[in-house]
Design an enzyme around this catalytic site. Sequence first.
Site, PDB file in Angstrom:
ATOM      1  N   SER A 122       0.831  -1.195   0.000  1.00 42.27           N
ATOM      2  CA  SER A 122       0.000   0.000   0.000  1.00 42.27           C
ATOM      3  C   SER A 122       0.874   1.258   0.000  1.00 42.27           C
ATOM      4  O   SER A 122       1.725   1.415  -0.877  1.00 42.27           O
ATOM      5  CB  SER A 122      -0.963  -0.047   1.203  1.00 42.27           C
ATOM      6  OG  SER A 122      -1.997   0.883   1.042  1.00 42.27           O
ATOM      7  N   HIS A 236      -7.958  -4.796  -2.398  1.00 43.18           N
ATOM      8  CA  HIS A 236      -6.721  -4.415  -1.704  1.00 43.18           C
ATOM      9  C   HIS A 236      -6.262  -5.523  -0.762  1.00 43.18           C
ATOM     10  O   HIS A 236      -5.070  -5.680  -0.510  1.00 43.18           O
ATOM     11  CB  HIS A 236      -6.969  -3.124  -0.926  1.00 43.18           C
ATOM     12  CG  HIS A 236      -5.729  -2.391  -0.504  1.00 43.18           C
ATOM     13  ND1 HIS A 236      -4.735  -2.027  -1.393  1.00 43.18           N
ATOM     14  CD2 HIS A 236      -5.313  -1.939   0.719  1.00 43.18           C
ATOM     15  CE1 HIS A 236      -3.776  -1.388  -0.746  1.00 43.18           C
ATOM     16  NE2 HIS A 236      -4.095  -1.325   0.528  1.00 43.18           N
TER      17      HIS A 236
END
Length: 257
Positions: A122, A236
């Site tokens: 991330s 994600h």
Amino acid sequence: MIVEKRRFPSPSQHVRLYSICYLSNGLKVKGLLAEPAAPGRYDGFLYLRGGIKSVGMVRPGRIIQFASQGFVVFAPFYRGNQGGEGNEDFAGEDREDAFSAFRLLQQHPQVKKGRIHIFGFSRGGIMGMLTAIEMGRHAASFVSWGGVSDMNLTYEERQDLRRMMKRVIGGTPKKVPDEYKWRTPFDQVNKIEAPVLLIHGEKDQNVSIQHSYLFEEKLKQLHKPVETWYYSTFTHYFPPKENRRIVRQLTQWMKNR
């Protein structure tokens, strides 16, 4: 480099965990170190977390997961967290915390010389890119998983983060364009010497796959070695079973570099 090293409870008998305080540009910064319990020399693994402050904080279980594959893993919390000095500034001066953490692994007695890998998840993706640029040929490989590569794009995509970004970075991309450009180092990608692996879920709404597309395109333009593992159905956060499988695959990929 290491100011303090304290034993931390480990959920695995095969991995020793330590809470570390180390120096980064004169600041005392905290992090988590995992060492395989079996004697020997191992590849080093720099784990660069996502999020900011308490969001996306390093989880011992995740560090154990990578250390169990045969790595000495160090995960900085970044400045200002868990009692560390200074303040996080989202891939600004806090990039030094990643650079210093890489150098800490270089000095670790269990780490093989020249065998330190960079892993960013991330927001850690941009930290990893900056570290791969800084370390050049000293990095063995770089893996970005759901990683940020363009801070302007993050500002555009994540309306929920804009307030934080304006506060931490100093304004909007239009108001302080140099600050965003400094945090989006595409003009320095030529300095990356390590082979790169990009992992991304195509349904990721936290960090769009466009970040990996942009980074991949830049690397290919410069004829840099890059491999991509893109997953059409994942967001994600990957399902646990797939996550474990990909961890095994990517750590094997690292060892083969």
